[in-house]
Design a protein around this motif. Structure first.
Motif, PDB file in Angstrom:
ATOM      1  N   UNK B   2      27.626  22.550  35.484  1.00 59.76           N
ATOM      2  CA  UNK B   2      28.302  23.842  35.569  1.00 59.76           C
ATOM      3  C   UNK B   2      28.723  24.074  36.998  1.00 59.76           C
ATOM      4  N   UNK B   3      29.948  24.482  37.172  1.00 58.94           N
ATOM      5  CA  UNK B   3      30.421  24.749  38.521  1.00 58.94           C
ATOM      6  C   UNK B   3      31.256  25.998  38.554  1.00 58.94           C
ATOM      7  N   UNK B   4      31.227  26.652  39.694  1.00 60.67           N
ATOM      8  CA  UNK B   4      32.021  27.849  39.892  1.00 60.67           C
ATOM      9  C   UNK B   4      32.740  27.671  41.221  1.00 60.67           C
ATOM     10  N   UNK B   5      34.046  27.883  41.214  1.00 61.98           N
ATOM     11  CA  UNK B   5      34.806  27.736  42.458  1.00 61.98           C
ATOM     12  C   UNK B   5      35.582  29.003  42.744  1.00 61.98           C
ATOM     13  N   UNK B   6      35.249  29.603  43.857  1.00 60.68           N
ATOM     14  CA  UNK B   6      35.958  30.787  44.337  1.00 60.68           C
ATOM     15  C   UNK B   6      36.117  31.839  43.228  1.00 60.68           C
ATOM     16  N   UNK B   7      35.015  32.142  42.554  1.00 64.36           N
ATOM     17  CA  UNK B   7      35.050  33.089  41.438  1.00 64.36           C
ATOM     18  C   UNK B   7      35.147  34.524  41.956  1.00 64.36           C
ATOM     19  N   UNK B   8      36.132  35.249  41.426  1.00 63.76           N
ATOM     20  CA  UNK B   8      36.312  36.657  41.797  1.00 63.76           C
ATOM     21  C   UNK B   8      36.345  37.485  40.521  1.00 63.76           C
ATOM     22  N   UNK B   9      35.591  38.574  40.516  1.00 62.55           N
ATOM     23  CA  UNK B   9      35.593  39.456  39.356  1.00 62.55           C
ATOM     24  C   UNK B   9      35.724  40.878  39.853  1.00 62.55           C
ATOM     25  N   UNK B  10      36.663  41.610  39.282  1.00 62.98           N
ATOM     26  CA  UNK B  10      36.739  43.020  39.670  1.00 62.98           C
ATOM     27  C   UNK B  10      36.656  43.924  38.451  1.00 62.98           C
ATOM     28  N   UNK B  17      32.419  40.590  42.418  1.00 63.07           N
ATOM     29  CA  UNK B  17      32.119  39.230  42.875  1.00 63.07           C
ATOM     30  C   UNK B  17      33.289  38.779  43.746  1.00 63.07           C
ATOM     31  N   UNK B  18      32.980  38.394  44.983  1.00 57.97           N
ATOM     32  CA  UNK B  18      34.059  38.126  45.945  1.00 57.97           C
ATOM     33  C   UNK B  18      34.125  36.667  46.343  1.00 57.97           C
ATOM     34  N   UNK B  19      34.562  35.846  45.405  1.00 59.41           N
ATOM     35  CA  UNK B  19      34.817  34.459  45.745  1.00 59.41           C
ATOM     36  C   UNK B  19      33.559  33.669  46.025  1.00 59.41           C
ATOM     37  N   UNK B  20      32.779  33.408  44.989  1.00 67.00           N
ATOM     38  CA  UNK B  20      31.588  32.589  45.209  1.00 67.00           C
ATOM     39  C   UNK B  20      31.794  31.217  44.568  1.00 67.00           C
ATOM     40  N   UNK B  21      31.108  30.225  45.115  1.00 71.28           N
ATOM     41  CA  UNK B  21      31.182  28.863  44.606  1.00 71.28           C
ATOM     42  C   UNK B  21      29.789  28.266  44.590  1.00 71.28           C
TER      43      UNK B  21
END
Lengths: 311, 245
Positions: B2-10, B17-21
């Protein structure tokens, strides 16, 4: 240790129905379902008023169903010589303006009146429930369209819309049923939607979504069962209102047509004799009152059993 | 895995969530720790596909995922929720809730699978036909775990799986999760506000604060005090203080 009060292994086989149903640790799906049903029945039976309502409703239904067996006369047989006769041994409830036996007409009339109520409920409750659950679960545009539609139907005065509708079609039982159905589904849709909104974001719905369930499956298998009980309660309370609307339409000449013996129609045709031959309108009037009252009591009892909020 | 790249949620105007990886390898456990409101549960719900409004990339098995997940995804990824009182359907028996994922995925042998799942989760077989309101909080969470595992997923997303439980029950559930991971070679992504819970299960930790992942470190580094970010130090100090009481 006292004298052998210890339960034996074989004792399980000799459990009574009562014990099997109330087992705290059921061992099959069937036992769980019936056990839960049995507990609800017991709780309902403990409420004497509600039981009275249930018995009265069942009695009315059985009497109407058995009308051909029980009725002493043909409900349409006229005997002008004995018109407007008071209650007597020959005619227990008397006769109407055409000499027709009132008891027979009342029994046959129950079939029409109660039949109309059942027809309306069968049409309205599932429809309203489904509209409400779909609107509540899907939200967004679907919700807005369905709810505005509901509002439109809700905005019409019930009896007026029914009257207009019946007048546009031909007056009769079928039209009356459709007319009442058209105007009585919105409250169920609203109720079901409100219930759905409180549960759609619950984690147990999220868990089913994560199991890969489709929206249809979630609505039908997980949301509808939760919204169902409040709709059932509302239906049984509304039955009284539906009976009165059906009778009202009949009274206004928009429901069952003479010579059919619908209760409301019976009152309508006998309103000229209300002072001198009071028993003629009184019989169907009392029947309407008893039916409406019984359904109300039944509904109150069901609410106590089914509605988790009222507990 | 599982990977997350530059995840942003508003949510509206608020960027939760401000751009997490980060990335979690197969069979590993990654723990996200942070205060409430730091956006850690939001990340988990986006990965699970429950929240579809996000930007960036979410990778599963090396493939980027669309916001709408296919059914096959839910066969491989499952989630355990924080509140066992809210995550079980109130009018369905344990049996019915465990059978539901199996029916959806068309898996055979429902009966034997349910019996095995209850056993694995440490639940007595006699609880099978009970309703959630007849169970304790710990038992309910075990049912939720059994439900998550019944279709043999590879990844388990754990959203504060113990924070609604008594302290004594917490340890039992954590040990159960650790045992299950070993036995089934599961990949865990755990979210908690409690540093002790995270370190118990996860050798790798990400610290979140106000929607950003401020530090990533191993448990050894944490224990040894090799900490670079002040928020991590603060969380660690808090955890130590609580332990002393």
């Amino acid at each position: 240790m006292s004298d052998g009060a210890k339960p034996l292994a074989g004792a399980r086989a000799r459990l009574s129905w009562h014990e099997w149903l109330l087992d705290e640790e059921p061992s099959s799906r069937r036992q769980t379902v019936w056990g839960e049903f049995y507990r609800k029945c017991r709780r309902f039976a403990a409420n004497r008023l509600a039981m009275g309502g249930l018995i009265a409703v069942l009695l009315l239904v059985v009497l109407s169903l058995l009308a051909p067996v029980l009725a002493p006369y043909d409900p349409h047989a006229q005997a002008l010589a004995s018109r407007l006769a008071p209650p007597s041994a020959a005619h227990w409830l008397g006769t109407d303006e055409l000499g027709r036996d009132l008891l027979s007409r009342l029994l046959y009339g129950g079939r029409i009146t109660l039949g109309m109520v059942v027809a309306v409920v069968v049409l309205v409750a599932p429809f309203g429930l489904l509209v409400g659950c779909v609107a509540g679960y899907l939200g967004g545009l679907t919700d807005r369209i369905l709810m505005r539609l509901t509002d439109i139907f809700l905005a019409f005065p019930r009896l007026i819309l029914a009257l207009a509708f019946v007048a546009a079609l031909k007056p009769g039982i079928g039209s009356a049923v459709i007319a009442i159905a058209l105007t009585s589904w919105p409250p169920y849709a609203r109720l079901a939607r409100a219930d759905t909104l409180t549960i759609r974001d619950a984690d147990f719905i999220a868990a089913v979504r994560l199991a890969g369930a489709s929206a249809g499956r979630i609505i039908l298998r997980h949301i509808v069962p939760l919204a169902l009980s409040s709709v059932i309660v509302r239906v049984s309370l509304d039955m009284a209102g539906i009976i009165i609307t059906a009778a009202g339409l009949g009274f206004l000449g928009m429901g069952a047509q003479p010579p059919a013996s619908e209760w409301g129609t019976m009152i309508a045709t006998s309103r000229d004799y209300i002072l001198e031959q009071w028993w003629v309108p009184a019989a169907p009037g009392i029947a309407i009152f008893v039916a409406a009252f019984a359904f109300n009591l039944l509904g109150d009892g069901l609410r106590d059993v089914l509605d988790p909020k009222a507990r | 895995m599982i990977g997350v790249e530059n995840l942003r949620i508003r949510f509206g105007d608020v960027e939760a969530v401000r751009g997490i990886s980060f990335a979690v390898a197969k069979g590993e456990s990654f723990g996200i720790v942070g205060e409430s409101g730091s956006g850690k549960s939001t990340v988990l719900r986006a990965i699970a596909g429950l929240n579809r409004n996000w930007e960036g990339r979410i990778l599963f098995d090396g493939e980027p995922m669309a916001p709408q997940r296919p059914r096959s995804f839910f066969r491989r990824v499952q989630m355990v929720f924080q509140d066992p009182y809210g995550s079980l359907h109130p009018r369905q028996t344990v049996d019915r809730q465990l059978a539901e994922p199996l029916m959806i995925h068309g898996i055979d042998g429902i009966d034997t699978r349910i019996v095995r799942a209850l056993d694995e989760a440490g639940l007595a077989a006699r609880l099978r036909f009970r309703y959630p309101h007849q169970l304790s909080g710990g038992q309910r969470q075990r049912v939720a775990i059994a439900r998550a595992l019944i279709a043999d997923p590879e990844v388990l997303l754990l959203d504060e799986p113990t924070s609604a439980l008594d302290v004594s029950i917490q340890a039992e559930i954590l040990n159960l999760l650790a045992d299950l991971q070993r036995a089934r070679r599961l990949t865990y992504l755990l979210v908690s506000h409690n540093l002790a819970v995270v370190t118990h299960l996860c050798p790798l930790i990400g610290v979140m604060q106000a929607g950003e992942m401020v530090e990533r470190l191993t448990v050894e580094a944490l224990r040894a005090g090799h900490i670079t970010h002040p928020h991590t130090a603060q969380l660690r100090r808090l955890a130590l203080e609580l332990e002393e009481v």
